[in-house]
Motif scaffolding. Sequence first.
Motif, PDB file in Angstrom:
ATOM      1  N   UNK A  37       1.641  -1.368   8.326  1.00 49.80           N
ATOM      2  CA  UNK A  37       3.017  -1.065   8.706  1.00 49.80           C
ATOM      3  C   UNK A  37       3.477   0.135   7.880  1.00 49.80           C
ATOM      4  N   UNK A  38       3.682   1.286   8.558  1.00 48.58           N
ATOM      5  CA  UNK A  38       4.031   2.502   7.837  1.00 48.58           C
ATOM      6  C   UNK A  38       5.372   2.380   7.129  1.00 48.58           C
ATOM      7  N   UNK A  39       6.315   1.664   7.747  1.00 48.24           N
ATOM      8  CA  UNK A  39       7.653   1.576   7.162  1.00 48.24           C
ATOM      9  C   UNK A  39       7.657   0.737   5.890  1.00 48.24           C
ATOM     10  N   UNK A  40       6.921  -0.384   5.915  1.00 49.19           N
ATOM     11  CA  UNK A  40       6.907  -1.272   4.732  1.00 49.19           C
ATOM     12  C   UNK A  40       5.751  -0.966   3.797  1.00 49.19           C
ATOM     13  N   UNK A  41       4.753  -0.265   4.320  1.00 50.34           N
ATOM     14  CA  UNK A  41       3.581   0.028   3.509  1.00 50.34           C
ATOM     15  C   UNK A  41       2.627  -1.145   3.354  1.00 50.34           C
TER      16      UNK A  41
ATOM     17  N   UNK B  87       2.321   3.128  -5.443  1.00 49.60           N
ATOM     18  CA  UNK B  87       1.429   2.152  -6.070  1.00 49.60           C
ATOM     19  C   UNK B  87       0.560   1.500  -5.008  1.00 49.60           C
ATOM     20  N   UNK B  88      -0.587   1.053  -5.451  1.00 44.90           N
ATOM     21  CA  UNK B  88      -1.392   0.129  -4.647  1.00 44.90           C
ATOM     22  C   UNK B  88      -1.359  -1.208  -5.382  1.00 44.90           C
ATOM     23  N   UNK B  89      -0.718  -2.176  -4.750  1.00 43.74           N
ATOM     24  CA  UNK B  89      -0.497  -3.467  -5.410  1.00 43.74           C
ATOM     25  C   UNK B  89      -0.992  -4.572  -4.485  1.00 43.74           C
ATOM     26  N   UNK B  90      -1.956  -5.348  -4.988  1.00 41.61           N
ATOM     27  CA  UNK B  90      -2.471  -6.478  -4.218  1.00 41.61           C
ATOM     28  C   UNK B  90      -1.477  -7.626  -4.365  1.00 41.61           C
TER      29      UNK B  90
ATOM     30  N   UNK C  35       0.840  -1.189   0.000  1.00 46.49           N
ATOM     31  CA  UNK C  35       0.000   0.000   0.000  1.00 46.49           C
ATOM     32  C   UNK C  35       0.885   1.253   0.000  1.00 46.49           C
ATOM     33  N   UNK C  36       0.276   2.406   0.125  1.00 45.11           N
ATOM     34  CA  UNK C  36       1.008   3.671   0.208  1.00 45.11           C
ATOM     35  C   UNK C  36       1.866   3.680   1.470  1.00 45.11           C
ATOM     36  N   UNK C  37       3.128   3.992   1.298  1.00 47.88           N
ATOM     37  CA  UNK C  37       4.082   3.954   2.410  1.00 47.88           C
ATOM     38  C   UNK C  37       4.025   5.248   3.208  1.00 47.88           C
ATOM     39  N   UNK C  38       4.491   5.171   4.440  1.00 47.48           N
ATOM     40  CA  UNK C  38       4.757   6.352   5.258  1.00 47.48           C
ATOM     41  C   UNK C  38       3.539   7.045   5.818  1.00 47.48           C
ATOM     42  N   UNK C  39       2.381   6.379   5.797  1.00 46.34           N
ATOM     43  CA  UNK C  39       1.170   7.014   6.301  1.00 46.34           C
ATOM     44  C   UNK C  39       1.000   6.758   7.792  1.00 46.34           C
TER      45      UNK C  39
ATOM     46  N   UNK D 122       9.978   7.463   4.696  1.00 47.70           N
ATOM     47  CA  UNK D 122       9.502   6.108   4.435  1.00 47.70           C
ATOM     48  C   UNK D 122       8.573   6.034   3.234  1.00 47.70           C
ATOM     49  N   UNK D 123       8.025   7.165   2.821  1.00 48.70           N
ATOM     50  CA  UNK D 123       7.122   7.149   1.662  1.00 48.70           C
ATOM     51  C   UNK D 123       7.852   7.463   0.366  1.00 48.70           C
ATOM     52  N   UNK D 124       9.136   7.831   0.497  1.00 49.05           N
ATOM     53  CA  UNK D 124       9.935   8.177  -0.681  1.00 49.05           C
ATOM     54  C   UNK D 124       9.335   9.371  -1.434  1.00 49.05           C
TER      55      UNK D 124
END
Length: 585
Positions: free
Chosen positions: A199-203, A245-248, A183-187, A230-232
């Motif tokens: 997990x905010x760090x891994x997204x 990206x949102x990747x399943x 998912x979106x990182x760093x949230x 962490x979100x780059x």
Amino acid sequence: MKPNLLKTCVPISALLLLPGCIDKNYDLSDIDKTTQINVKDLVVPVNVEAIELSNIIKLDDDSQIKITEIDGKEVYAVTQSGDFSSDPIEIDGFKADAPVIAPTTAVFKTSPANSNTRATLRSIYTLDSFTPQIVNFQAHNIDESIKSIDALTLHDLDIIIELKTSGAGSDSAISFPVLTFDFLHGLTLKDLPSNYTYDSATGMLTVRNLQCVNNRAQIKVTATALNFATSHTTFKDHQFDFNSNIDLKDATMEIVTTYESALPTLPTAISFDINTVVTDLEPTAFTGRIEYKLEGDDMNIDPVTLNDLPDILKNDKTDILLTNPQIYLNLNNPMAGYNVTMETGLEITSVRGMERTPYSLDAGQLVKIGYEYGEAGPYNYVISPSMPSTPLPEYKEHLAHVGFSSLSDVLTGDGLPEQLDIKLQNPQLPEQKVVDFELFKTIPGVKGEYEFFAPLALKEGSAIYYSDSEADWGSEDLDKMTITHLTVDADAFSDIPLGAEVSVYPIDKDGKRIPGVTCTPAHVGAEADGEHITMTVEGEIRMLDGIIYEAVMRPGNGEAISPEQTLRLENIRAKVSGYYLTDFE
């Protein structure tokens, strides 16, 4: 004063009463009846009062120069006070409009793990394919005061993922035992349901036991913050760019179908349409680095005008020095709540017509306003060559010294400047880190009071010139006298730190100096105590009506000049020598 110079002399008429007789038959018409009487050391009454700087330097009520007390002693000082303020502090926020996210498809295929019981078929599907969705936020022309961003606090940012299918049949109940998204990182997500983990760090976002109702399922999260590391996310050239990206990555789907007789046949693959919607990204605060210029018309400090100085201080040979001049500042810090510091330089420019001579703080010196005393402070500063031993009492609390060695010289040069321009140099919030600094918030500006306080002294080699006159000596007798030598004796008393020269010059009935004479002054030593002095005038002096006396005082040791400094002459005697001509009829 009308002295009768001949009171102590033999009356002129008596000179004619000589023994013997005169033959009245003689013709006396050719006899010169003019008689010359020599006069030596005739005392002329004269009274010279004490010469005090308080009388020499006469001040108007509205003069920039005031008599001020320092360490119990009155001194002359240039003074001016006032206040200033900056415009309110506001760092503009920004917004990144919600991106349009292309829909995608998730395909699930059956797995061997199917099972059935009487009237119930439980089918397990696993993820076969998924096309990631691109999420991109951009914002341009971000406030130049923002130098870097580490994190954003956000107005609620909603991210909604909808899954929809039509391939399972109306008698089937669909659920997702597990969905794992890259998912979106760093949230920072708020109010996550108990079946969500992030997990905010891994997204990685994992959703368990998600139910489909009428072949539809929805995943919704709300973000309140974004961490750039962490979100780059990038921030460059005042542009914000968030790409993700949102990747399943992994998922299982379960279909439970009820039946009454024949075992139903389900498709081997089921597709879901995926639509993702996000709201606008609206920061309310940020953590990062700022640099902010304080501005505003009210930041200007009124110039110190010097065109109303007493004339006696405008003499070409009077070179004024400011003795440890002091500029006091009293400031607040409206940014103290954010642990933000402020700073400013200061420049004084001496203005003489078109000529401008700037003077600045010592190298490395700035007025630095901290936050340790809260918003109100006070944050007091004295800007001067050295820390005064007795600062102005209203600025004593939390007083810090800022070095300005050249401040003493701002009045020196060819004649006095017309004014001194005082300017805050680059007042600002220097680049520094802020935490959760609010955007779109108006913070009151910096307010300050100032006082320019500069005791006056004379530079080495300079002098104060003072003159006065004693006139109205004329009389019928004195008008007939030719003086060839004038002497004035006195005892001198002085509390001026350095010496002085005192001279006398003869004047006529029009108050003009009588030409053709040589005047020899007397030197009075520093802090003289009854020192005997003699001043002389040589040459032919006719029609004497008085004297001009001049004092050249040279308190040029850098000590502040004071109205209490006095040069006093006592036991004064003026003596004249010459001759008296008269015509006896």
